[in-house]
Design an enzyme around this catalytic site. Structure first.
Site, PDB file in Angstrom:
ATOM      1  CB  CYS A   1      -0.932   0.095   1.204  1.00  0.00           C
ATOM      2  SG  CYS A   1      -1.995  -1.326   1.420  1.00  0.00           S
TER       3      CYS A   1
ATOM      4  NE  ARG B   1       4.618   1.541  -0.179  1.00  0.00           N
ATOM      5  CZ  ARG B   1       5.654   1.385   0.637  1.00  0.00           C
ATOM      6  NH1 ARG B   1       6.842   1.702   0.223  1.00  0.00           N
ATOM      7  NH2 ARG B   1       5.488   0.930   1.848  1.00  0.00           N
TER       8      ARG B   1
ATOM      9  CD1 TRP C   1      -0.573  -6.248  -3.204  1.00  0.00           C
ATOM     10  CD2 TRP C   1      -0.565  -6.788  -1.034  1.00  0.00           C
ATOM     11  NE1 TRP C   1      -0.245  -7.575  -3.102  1.00  0.00           N
ATOM     12  CE2 TRP C   1      -0.237  -7.927  -1.792  1.00  0.00           C
ATOM     13  CE3 TRP C   1      -0.625  -6.894   0.355  1.00  0.00           C
ATOM     14  CZ2 TRP C   1       0.041  -9.168  -1.195  1.00  0.00           C
ATOM     15  CZ3 TRP C   1      -0.361  -8.111   0.938  1.00  0.00           C
ATOM     16  CH2 TRP C   1      -0.028  -9.229   0.161  1.00  0.00           C
TER      17      TRP C   1
ATOM     18  CG  ASN D   1       0.864   2.100   3.787  1.00  0.00           C
ATOM     19  OD1 ASN D   1      -0.179   2.127   3.160  1.00  0.00           O
ATOM     20  ND2 ASN D   1       2.002   2.574   3.330  1.00  0.00           N
ATOM     21  N   GLY D   2      -0.081  -1.122   6.658  1.00  0.00           N
ATOM     22  CA  GLY D   2       0.224  -2.020   7.766  1.00  0.00           C
ATOM     23  C   GLY D   2      -0.990  -2.859   8.110  1.00  0.00           C
TER      24      GLY D   2
ATOM     25  CD  GLU E   1      15.544 -14.418  -8.812  1.00  0.00           C
ATOM     26  OE1 GLU E   1      15.059 -14.866  -7.766  1.00  0.00           O
ATOM     27  OE2 GLU E   1      15.224 -13.308  -9.291  1.00  0.00           O
TER      28      GLU E   1
ATOM     29  CE  LYS F   1      12.169 -12.251 -10.861  1.00  0.00           C
ATOM     30  NZ  LYS F   1      13.099 -12.015  -9.803  1.00  0.00           N
TER      31      LYS F   1
ATOM     32  CD  GLU G   1       8.181 -11.850  -9.079  1.00  0.00           C
ATOM     33  OE1 GLU G   1       9.257 -12.199  -9.610  1.00  0.00           O
ATOM     34  OE2 GLU G   1       8.143 -11.072  -8.122  1.00  0.00           O
TER      35      GLU G   1
ATOM     36  CG  HIS H   1      16.092 -38.600  -5.043  1.00  0.00           C
ATOM     37  ND1 HIS H   1      16.394 -39.892  -4.656  1.00  0.00           N
ATOM     38  CD2 HIS H   1      17.280 -38.009  -5.308  1.00  0.00           C
ATOM     39  CE1 HIS H   1      17.709 -40.057  -4.657  1.00  0.00           C
ATOM     40  NE2 HIS H   1      18.273 -38.934  -5.053  1.00  0.00           N
TER      41      HIS H   1
ATOM     42  CE  LYS I   1      11.000  -3.786  -6.826  1.00  0.00           C
ATOM     43  NZ  LYS I   1      11.558  -4.956  -7.516  1.00  0.00           N
TER      44      LYS I   1
HETATM   45  C1  AGP Z   1      11.257 -10.657  -6.570  1.00  0.00           C
HETATM   46  O1  AGP Z   1      11.071 -10.770  -7.935  1.00  0.00           O
HETATM   47  C2  AGP Z   1      10.074 -10.625  -5.775  1.00  0.00           C
HETATM   48  N1  AGP Z   1       9.203  -9.592  -6.183  1.00  0.00           N
HETATM   49  C3  AGP Z   1      10.155 -10.845  -4.280  1.00  0.00           C
HETATM   50  O2  AGP Z   1      10.464 -12.186  -4.101  1.00  0.00           O
HETATM   51  C4  AGP Z   1      11.152  -9.985  -3.445  1.00  0.00           C
HETATM   52  O3  AGP Z   1      12.452 -10.323  -3.759  1.00  0.00           O
HETATM   53  C5  AGP Z   1      10.857 -10.221  -1.952  1.00  0.00           C
HETATM   54  O4  AGP Z   1       9.566  -9.773  -1.663  1.00  0.00           O
HETATM   55  C6  AGP Z   1      11.849  -9.558  -1.050  1.00  0.00           C
HETATM   56  O5  AGP Z   1      11.854  -8.172  -1.214  1.00  0.00           O
HETATM   57  P1  AGP Z   1      13.061  -7.287  -0.690  1.00  0.00           P
HETATM   58  O6  AGP Z   1      14.272  -7.684  -1.457  1.00  0.00           O
HETATM   59  O7  AGP Z   1      12.638  -5.879  -0.961  1.00  0.00           O
HETATM   60  O8  AGP Z   1      13.203  -7.576   0.772  1.00  0.00           O
END
Ligand code: AGP
Length: 609
Positions: free
Chosen positions: A2, A27, A74, A99-100, A482, A486, A489, A505, A604
């Site tokens: 948010c 955000r 969010w 926020n929070g 990773e 990606k 996501e 396995h 984000k």
């Molecule tokens: C990465 O592509 C993601 N959006 C997510 O996993 C991110 O890395 C994670 O939320 C941690 O965020 P930060 O690095 O700001 O702590």
């Protein structure tokens, strides 16, 4: 998550609020809203979806105001809907953005209902606005009512509050969620991130946990958590309002992928003298701390966790430094055992990830004496709460999918491996070798970026797929993880990563022609083992896509697609092999027509648990 923007000015704040929300959209982007005070009344506009929708609403029916608050959401409590969008209002007299998470919202809601308050949303925030309204019955003014309210709140919050009784006043406070005050000339603004306010000011006050500020156009009074008036220094931000521009690129993510040679060079800049790493790059007392530590504990989430996993391999393999790593959200609740003289290393792009911050606090409670943050945002909470800091210097990363933040984390983590490793088994010769490889990295990444069109063509094979497997071994296993993160996501394709040796396995049962298997295959000591794993896939009719060192002999056939990656030294190879996987995910997502920079359900900066 948010985003909050607010302002008190001698001009109409609505365009500033809208522009600020756009800059905070990373955000959260489930819904957006704003409220202003105009002629002593509160006017509110809210819309589902992105800020653009709210902007159209405001254009169609303008509501100017000199005092206003705005929010991009969010969803946590209650689905994305207009009714759940902020600002929330109590009896037409108080408006709040938040926020929070208010953890005791259910108890407060029950009491407030008994007291006759009607609820129009499913959010935890609505209890805050009613509580302030109720407190005003006995409090002298809005500030006192907010002070009384926050005493009753459990959980985390950043709040922007305004009320019709004092139409020239804005109250801002924070506990656990970030909030800054932008200092203009004859005007003040609030926001959850400096980026929101860069078009109007570069001068910021970073509120500390527990602070509450009473703001009018000609006065700003800040009280700390003990209710004492405090002076917080004004800091000049180095960012400019166009630092977060998309430029010629179609998406921020592609721009950020292409920024990596520069970002990596920035991460190294000024941190060496005569080819030797300067330890004060980590903080003035870094050398003293490094002399004392006996092991490393890394804490992070998501992509940042993956960079930490690579670092674990590096710490132990290159320097024999004992290193543990754990996902921050598990560490904080697991009651772990922490060895004495452990350096807590937190990794975070934003520096505001709630789980990572809480894990650091937990480690401190457990007696950890030393902490170091690898972070991309200089003014973030994580940076402020850590003893030592190494900034990644990636520049603003707007795409929700982390790209340049990840590769710069890897570079800075390698610097940490060097600094700590010197005290363990890292030889001077190996240190020099790694240093020279790091300086060659921008050029290597440029070469890999030249694979762009080949990968774009390859990505067409994915458009119809719903599942994918990623394989790697050693330091390239986290790179496979990773790559899978990606892909899922931004393209919404279900993707899993396995250490290639684990295939037999269980996951081998999934292999068929509809399951692409993406393999990261640099030319290292594990290559022959990896080849056997690839044979296991081929023998079962699986479709392999192999990112392979250009010096190796292999040709594509109907079951195997080979992409030749420029030759790279073993130590820095995970950084280089990240790039083609980023490009692959990007192009698959573009073909599938997803919202690449703001994928569904994500945000984000994850500032809630
Ligand atoms: C990465 O592509 C993601 N959006 C997510 O996993 C991110 O890395 C994670 O939320 C941690 O965020 P930060 O690095 O700001 O702590």
């Amino acid at each position: 998550m948010c985003g909050i923007v607010g302002g008190v000015a001698q001009r109409n704040v609505v365009p500033i609020l809208i522009e600020g929300l756009k800059r905070l959209e990373y955000r959260g982007y489930d819904s957006a809203g704003l409220a202003v005070i105009n002629n002593g009344d509160i006017f509110r506009k809210r819309e589902l979806g992105k800020v653009k929708g709210l902007e159209l609403l405001v254009k169609a029916d303008p509501v100017p105001g000199f005092v206003g608050i705005a929010h991009t959401r969010w969803a946590t409590h209650g689905k994305p809907s207009v009714a759940n969008a902020h600002p929330h209002v109590s009896r037409d007299t108080i408006a709040v953005v938040h926020n929070g998470i208010i953890e005791n919202h259910e108890q407060l809601r029950a009491t407030q209902k008994q007291d006759g308050y009607e609820f129009t949303s499913e959010t935890d925030t609505e209890v805050v606005v009613h509580q302030i309204h109720q407190a005003l019955e006995t409090a002298d003014n809005l500030l006192a009512a907010v002070k009384a309210t926050i005493k009753k709140l459990e959980g985390a919050y950043a709040l922007g509050v305004m009320g019709t009784q004092e139409p020239d006043t804005l109250i801002a406070c924070r506990k656990g969620s970030p909030l800054v005050i932008g200092v203009g000339f004859g005007e003040y603004f609030i926001a959850s991130d400096v980026a929101a306010l860069l078009p109007v000011t570069r001068r910021f006050i970073f509120l500390e946990d527990g602070d509450i500020a009473a703001i009018t156009i000609d006065s700003l009074v800040i009280y700390d958590k003990d209710d004492k008036i405090v002076t917080r220094s004004i800091k000049e931000s180095q960012l400019t309002s166009d630092s977060a521009d998309k430029g010629e690129y179609r998406h921020y993510m592609l721009k950020e992928i292409y920024e990596q040679p520069f970002a990596v060079a920035q991460a190294l800049e000024g941190r060496f003298i005569n080819g030797r790493l300067l330890e004060n790059a980590f903080g003035h007392n870094a050398a003293e701390v490094f002399d004392k530590i006996k092991s490393i504990q890394i804490l992070a989430c998501g992509t940042s966790y993956h960079s930490g996993l690579v670092a674990k391999y590096w710490f132990e393999d290159l320097a024999r430094v004992p290193c543990h790593i754990e996902v921050a959200s598990e560490f904080r609740y697991r009651n772990p055992v922490l060895a004495p003289d452990t350096l807590i290393v937190t990794i975070s792009q934003s520096g505001e990830t709630a789980d990572t911050l809480a894990a650091l606090q937990e480690a401190k409670k457990m007696g950890a004496k030393y902490s170091l943050a690898i972070c991309n945002v200089p003014e973030s909470s994580l940076v402020r709460e850590s003893d030592l800091v190494l900034m990644t210097r990636a520049g603003p990363e707007i795409g929700v999918a982390s790209t340049k933040a990840f590769t710069t984390q890897l570079v800075t983590l390698m610097l940490l491996v060097i600094a700590v490793g010197r005290r363990f088994a890292l030889s001077e010769k190996l240190e020099q070798k790694i240093t020279s490889e790091l300086f060659g990295l921008p050029g290597k990444i440029e070469k890999v970026l030249a694979l762009d069109s080949e990968i774009e063509v390859l990505s067409k094979q994915f458009a119809e797929k719903e599942h994918a497997l990623f394989l790697g071994r050693g330091t390239h296993y986290p790179i496979a993880m990773e790559g899978a993160l990606k892909l899922k996501e931004i393209s919404y394709i279900h993707a899993e990563a396995y250490p290639a040796g684990e295939l037999k396995h269980g996951p081998l049962a999934l292999i068929d022609a509809d399951m692409p298997v993406i393999t990261v295959a640099p030319n290292n000591s594990l290559l022959e083992k990896l080849k056997s794993n690839m044979q296991e896939v081929s023998a079962r009719g699986g479709q392999l896509i192999v990112f392979m060192d250009e010096t190796l002999h292999a040709v594509s056939d109907s079951n195997v697609q080979i992409v030749k990656v420029p030759q790279v030294e073993n130590e820095i190879s995970p950084i280089v092999y990240t790039i083609p996987l980023q490009l692959l995910s990007y192009y698959v997502a573009v073909i599938r027509g997803t919202d690449v920079d703001q994928p569904r359900n994500l945000a984000k900066s994850v500032t809630v648990e």
